[in-house]
Design a protein around this motif. Structure first.
Motif, PDB file in Angstrom:
ATOM      1  N   TRP A  19      22.413 -18.796  11.019  1.00  0.00           N
ATOM      2  CA  TRP A  19      22.897 -18.315   9.749  1.00  0.00           C
ATOM      3  C   TRP A  19      23.632 -16.904  10.021  1.00  0.00           C
ATOM      4  O   TRP A  19      23.428 -16.185  10.796  1.00  0.00           O
TER       5      TRP A  19
ATOM      6  N   ILE B 267      17.622 -20.514  11.829  1.00  0.00           N
ATOM      7  CA  ILE B 267      16.894 -21.422  10.612  1.00  0.00           C
ATOM      8  C   ILE B 267      16.599 -22.827  11.376  1.00  0.00           C
ATOM      9  O   ILE B 267      17.211 -23.616  11.683  1.00  0.00           O
TER      10      ILE B 267
ATOM     11  N   LEU C  44      15.730 -23.104   3.338  1.00  0.00           N
ATOM     12  CA  LEU C  44      16.071 -22.289   4.128  1.00  0.00           C
ATOM     13  C   LEU C  44      15.124 -20.875   4.527  1.00  0.00           C
ATOM     14  O   LEU C  44      14.606 -20.299   3.717  1.00  0.00           O
TER      15      LEU C  44
END
Length: 308
Positions: free
Chosen positions: A90, A127, A161
Motif C-alpha cells: 500500500w 496488505i 483491505l
C-alpha cells in the motif's frame, strides 16, 4: 511531477513490461486522477516479458501494488519493498515510488478513490492478498457489469483491505560504495559461498577491516546480513509455491531443519506459520503481531557456507 530520488537504506519484505492498459482502465500519467467518482477503485495490469523499471512517480490516489508471478520490487520511503504474490504494498497518496519487475512478472496497480474511501494509512503498509481479494479486483476489470453491481463489488474489495499482521523483515543496505557492491552481489546470488576474507581480497581490504566496516555501516555482521538475505529470497520462493526443502537446498542448506531454524530466528515463525500470519486466509480469529525480526545467530552449521 518531478520527485527527488532517495537512495534506499534497506530491503524490506512483509512477513508477502510494456505498459498495456487492461480492458477497463487506461494507465494515466503521473499527476492525473485515475479513479473518477463514483468509482471506488480501478486496477491496471502490467506484464513484463523482459525486466522492467518504471520511472519514479507519485499518484493522486493511494495505490495497492501486487503481483501474481515473478519478482516485483517497490522503492519507496527510503526502502526497497519486495512484493511476493501473497502480499501487496500500500502506497499512500502522493508518495514517490519506483517499481521494478523481473522478466515474466505480472504486476497489478489498484488505485483507490481517496474522496470515497475511509482508509488513511499514512505510510507504506503490507496488505495480505487473499484469494477472494484477488478475484474481486480482477473481476472488477470486466467491462460488462451494471454500475450498481460494480459499486457493490468494489465496496467489498475495499472492506477486505487489512494491514498484514506480521512484522516486516528489514535488511539494512550499506552506504559505502565498496560495501554496497558486495551487498548487491549477495542479493543477486544469496547462495554465494564466498567468505569475508574472499570478499575483502576483491576489495583490496583485510578481512578484519571489511568485518568492521560492514558492522559499523549496517549494524549487523556480514554473516548475519547474508542470513537475512537468504531468508528474504526464501520468502519469495515459498510464496511462489516452491517447497521448503528445495528452497533450502538452493540457498546452500543441505539440511532443511537448519534453514527452518534460521528462518524462525529471523521472523519468529516457521515458514508455514509465517505465511499463515500474513496470508489473510483465516480471518475468523485475530492473529497477534509477530515479534520484531531478531538478529540471526552466527553459529556456523556444517550444512551452511560460513562467512567468516
Amino acid at each position: 511531477m518531478t520527485v527527488k530520488r532517495q537512495e534506499p537504506s534497506s530491503v524490506r519484505l512483509w512477513g508477502a513490461p510494456t505498459l498495456e492498459p487492461d480492458a477497463w482502465t487506461e494507465y494515466v500519467p503521473t499527476g492525473n486522477r485515475q479513479v473518477d467518482d463514483p468509482w471506488l477503485l480501478t486496477t491496471g495490469t502490467f506484464a513484463t516479458p523482459e525486466p522492467m523499471e518504471w520511472e519514479e512517480m507519485a499518484h493522486h490516489e493511494p495505490e495497492l501494488l501486487w503481483s501474481s508471478t515473478g519478482n516485483v520490487t517497490v522503492e519507496a520511503a527510503g526502502h526497497l519493498w519486495l512484493v511476493p504474490p501473497t502480499l501487496g504494498i500500500w502506497l499512500p497518496s502522493g508518495m514517490p515510488h519506483r517499481v521494478r519487475a523481473s522478466a515474466g512478472a505480472i504486476t497489478y496497480a489498484t488505485y483507490l478513490n481517496p474522496s470515497l474511501i475511509q482508509i488513511s494509512w499514512p505510510t507504506v503498509t503490507g496488505i495480505p492478498m487473499s484469494a477472494l481479494l484477488r478475484e474481486i479486483l480482477l473481476h472488477n476489470q470486466r467491462t460488462s457489469m451494471p454500475d450498481t453491481e460494480r459499486l457493490r463489488l468494489q465496496q467489498v474489495g475495499v472492506d477486505l483491505l487489512k494491514p498484514a499482521q506480521a512484522a516486516s523483515l528489514d535488511i539494512p543496505l550499506p552506504k559505502m560504495p565498496e560495501l554496497r557492491l558486495v551487498a548487491e552481489r549477495i542479493i543477486a546470488d544469496p547462495a554465494d559461498n564466498r567468505t569475508t576474507e574472499e570478499w575483502a581480497r576483491e576489495l583490496g581490504l583485510s578481512g578484519r577491516t571489511l568485518m568492521r566496516w560492514f558492522q559499523r555501516d549496517t549494524g549487523v555482521s556480514l554473516t548475519q546480513w547474508r542470513i537475512l538475505v537468504r531468508v528474504r529470497s526464501a520468502l519469495i520462493d515459498i510464496a511462489a509455491g516452491r517447497p521448503v526443502v528445495s528452497v533450502s537446498r538452493r540457498l546452500g542448506y543441505a539440511n532443511p531443519s537448519t534453514f527452518i531454524d534460521l528462518f524462525r530466528q529471523v521472523t519468529g515463525h516457521t515458514p508455514a506459520a509465517y505465511f499463515r500470519s500474513v496470508s489473510g486466509l483465516d480471518d475468523s480469529t485475530p492473529l497477534p503481531l509477530a515479534p520484531r525480526p531478531r538478529t540471526p545467530s552466527t553459529t556456523p552449521s556444517a550444512s551452511t557456507a560460513t562467512v567468516s
